[in-house]
Design a protein around this motif. Structure first.
Motif, PDB file in Angstrom:
ATOM      1  N   ALA A 174       3.405   5.608  -0.242  1.00  0.00           N
ATOM      2  CA  ALA A 174       3.464   6.994  -0.710  1.00  0.00           C
ATOM      3  C   ALA A 174       2.111   7.687  -0.609  1.00  0.00           C
ATOM      4  O   ALA A 174       2.037   8.910  -0.629  1.00  0.00           O
ATOM      5  CB  ALA A 174       3.959   7.031  -2.153  1.00  0.00           C
ATOM      6  N   SER A 175       1.051   6.913  -0.474  1.00  0.00           N
ATOM      7  CA  SER A 175      -0.297   7.467  -0.399  1.00  0.00           C
ATOM      8  C   SER A 175      -0.590   8.002   1.000  1.00  0.00           C
ATOM      9  O   SER A 175      -0.145   7.464   1.993  1.00  0.00           O
ATOM     10  CB  SER A 175      -1.308   6.361  -0.743  1.00  0.00           C
ATOM     11  OG  SER A 175      -2.614   6.785  -0.457  1.00  0.00           O
ATOM     12  N   ALA A 176      -1.364   9.054   1.047  1.00  0.00           N
ATOM     13  CA  ALA A 176      -1.777   9.612   2.342  1.00  0.00           C
ATOM     14  C   ALA A 176      -3.075   8.977   2.823  1.00  0.00           C
ATOM     15  O   ALA A 176      -3.563   9.291   3.902  1.00  0.00           O
ATOM     16  CB  ALA A 176      -1.954  11.121   2.211  1.00  0.00           C
ATOM     17  N   THR A 177      -3.627   8.072   2.034  1.00  0.00           N
ATOM     18  CA  THR A 177      -4.897   7.441   2.371  1.00  0.00           C
ATOM     19  C   THR A 177      -4.755   6.529   3.579  1.00  0.00           C
ATOM     20  O   THR A 177      -3.859   5.695   3.645  1.00  0.00           O
ATOM     21  CB  THR A 177      -5.414   6.604   1.174  1.00  0.00           C
ATOM     22  OG1 THR A 177      -5.470   7.441   0.034  1.00  0.00           O
ATOM     23  CG2 THR A 177      -6.773   6.024   1.455  1.00  0.00           C
ATOM     24  N   GLU A 178      -5.644   6.705   4.532  1.00  0.00           N
ATOM     25  CA  GLU A 178      -5.666   5.848   5.714  1.00  0.00           C
ATOM     26  C   GLU A 178      -6.720   4.773   5.493  1.00  0.00           C
ATOM     27  O   GLU A 178      -7.815   5.063   5.028  1.00  0.00           O
ATOM     28  CB  GLU A 178      -6.015   6.681   6.947  1.00  0.00           C
ATOM     29  CG  GLU A 178      -5.794   5.952   8.243  1.00  0.00           C
ATOM     30  CD  GLU A 178      -6.003   6.869   9.434  1.00  0.00           C
ATOM     31  OE1 GLU A 178      -7.135   6.856   9.984  1.00  0.00           O
ATOM     32  OE2 GLU A 178      -5.066   7.580   9.810  1.00  0.00           O
ATOM     33  N   VAL A 179      -6.375   3.532   5.823  1.00  0.00           N
ATOM     34  CA  VAL A 179      -7.313   2.419   5.648  1.00  0.00           C
ATOM     35  C   VAL A 179      -7.710   1.878   7.019  1.00  0.00           C
ATOM     36  O   VAL A 179      -7.012   2.088   8.010  1.00  0.00           O
ATOM     37  CB  VAL A 179      -6.707   1.283   4.780  1.00  0.00           C
ATOM     38  CG1 VAL A 179      -6.352   1.784   3.395  1.00  0.00           C
ATOM     39  CG2 VAL A 179      -5.496   0.654   5.450  1.00  0.00           C
ATOM     40  N   SER A 180      -8.826   1.176   7.052  1.00  0.00           N
ATOM     41  CA  SER A 180      -9.255   0.525   8.292  1.00  0.00           C
ATOM     42  C   SER A 180      -8.300  -0.610   8.626  1.00  0.00           C
ATOM     43  O   SER A 180      -7.726  -1.245   7.734  1.00  0.00           O
ATOM     44  CB  SER A 180     -10.665  -0.051   8.133  1.00  0.00           C
ATOM     45  OG  SER A 180     -11.574   0.968   7.850  1.00  0.00           O
TER      46      SER A 180
END
Length: 194
Positions: free
Chosen positions: A50-56
């Motif tokens: 649900a998060s819009a955060t992009e991770v490496s």
């Protein structure tokens, strides 16, 4: 005249059945603990999705599990090969997911599910920047799809089995059955000795 005193339990069989039932109860409790751990993990995955955060891109190390269901991106420098596996598209139709064996700048390999089609022939794709979802494996499920393919179904943590409650109930049931059967066997033995 025969005296009826307290009935004696056979020591070794009783100890064996009691130990077996105790082990089964411990396994049932362990499965209940695993149930709570799995529920927490699935809640974390759903929050990640649900998060819009992009991770490496996590690679295959210890951080891979924590990165699952997040968005990520990779720069596929070269394509070492292409495979097809069964998959579903965004509409839920069955078909084939086309997976590229991508090599990053550091030489590490990343499986990238480029997209979906009914055609088993691999598409022509030479690499590039890809964004998508980190799915178990880990692999990157491209979103948007690449190489002119349709979009794959988005990886869903609800697809992960969570059957620990059923296992716990089975272990508790097995323990109860073992004790009941042993109790019936003892009762039959005592009746024969009357």
């Amino acid at each position: 005249m025969r005296r009826h005193g307290m009935r004696k339990l056979p020591i070794l069989p009783t100890m064996f059945v009691a130990a077996a039932a105790a082990v089964m109860v411990v396994l049932g409790v362990w499965q209940m603990q695993r149930l709570h751990q799995k529920e927490a993990m699935l809640a974390r995955y759903q929050a990640a999705q649900a998060s819009a955060t992009e991770v490496s891109w996590p690679g295959r190390g210890a951080g891979a599990e924590m990165a699952l269901y997040h968005r990520s991106r990779v720069d596929c420098r070269t394509v070492a090969g292409m495979t097809t596996v069964s998959g579903r598209n965004v509409a839920g139709e069955a078909g084939l997911a086309h997976v590229a064996d991508c090599r990053l700048a550091d030489g590490s390999a990343v499986p990238v599910s480029l997209g979906w089609s009914r055609n088993p022939a691999s598409p022509a794709w030479s690499g590039g920047a890809v964004t998508g979802w980190i799915a178990p494996g880990p692999k990157l499920v491209a979103d948007p799809a690449q190489a002119g393919l349709e979009g794959n179904a988005r990886p869903d943590p609800r697809d992960m089995p969570n059957n620990h409650l059923a296992y716990a109930v089975q272990w508790f049931f097995f323990a109860g059955v073992a004790l009941v059967i042993y109790g019936l066997a003892l009762r039959g033995r005592w009746r024969e000795k009357r």
